[in-house]
Design an enzyme around this catalytic site. Sequence first.
Site, PDB file in Angstrom:
ATOM      1  N   TYR A  27     -62.430  56.162-128.700  1.00  0.00           N
ATOM      2  CA  TYR A  27     -62.762  54.779-128.364  1.00  0.00           C
ATOM      3  C   TYR A  27     -61.507  53.999-127.984  1.00  0.00           C
ATOM      4  CZ  TYR A  27     -65.012  50.212-128.553  1.00  0.00           C
ATOM      5  OH  TYR A  27     -65.498  48.973-128.228  1.00  0.00           O
TER       6      TYR A  27
ATOM      7  N   SER B 111     -61.768  45.963-125.411  1.00  0.00           N
ATOM      8  CA  SER B 111     -61.876  45.787-126.855  1.00  0.00           C
ATOM      9  C   SER B 111     -60.493  45.506-127.419  1.00  0.00           C
ATOM     10  CB  SER B 111     -62.439  47.055-127.506  1.00  0.00           C
ATOM     11  OG  SER B 111     -62.355  46.996-128.916  1.00  0.00           O
TER      12      SER B 111
END
Length: 260
Positions: free
Chosen positions: A159, A146
Amino acid sequence: MATADYKDKVVLITGGAQGIGLGMAQAFGQAGAQIVLADADEEAGGEALARLQNLQLQATFIPCDVSAETDVVALIEKVKDAYGRLDVLVNNAGIADPFAGKLDEMPLSEFDRTLAVNLRGPMLCAKYALPLLRKAPHPAMLNITSTRAFMSEPDTFAYSASKGGLEALTHALAVSLAPDRIRVNAIAPGWIETGPWQKESERYEPQHTREDKAQHPVGRVGEPQDIAEAALFLCSEKAGFITGQHLVVDGGMTVKMIYT
């Protein structure tokens, strides 16, 4: 979208039942691959399998929680029994919407669970898929990270940490598995709209404002097909001189300076 590069190859995609994973599954299938979808959501897995089969694509679904070693061992054994080979492993499964709150309010269990799925999971899949990948003529592994590995919104500790760790795991695997001829790369997606690619009970019609689109130099929000195109290339023999790298696919969002 599809090419003939994957004819008769076996591609395992974790988290393949929805969103980016399903988009990649469809693309690899259209390129001739036999797809194995692994996902913890059995409802989504059944719907995804039906979707691919309706397109006349070769696919199977195997329920799997990638953070559980026993699940991953069973997954790879089922792939071995069904196909006897594995050409491409795509580590896509992840908790995409973990706890987002103040550091002093975050339960440790939330942090641990996110790292278990997003980072431990790819490691387990790589470990147990290794014997099959070693036998493939042109094996490849792809990790879906990501842009949050490189930049953060407030209160996204778990995350961001998990995706940053997966970036590091990518180059560690690339160097370590080079003697086995296994190339390992990563794609770091930015804002990818997955609404139409969810299971029916969670599907929605995307609504993007002019401001949403303007954040991207290309003028739009991303789609699963954008990641799929990059995946098809990086896992193909055309990318035979590329390993240990990450490709940011974000419409230019992370290179645009924003002043407030």
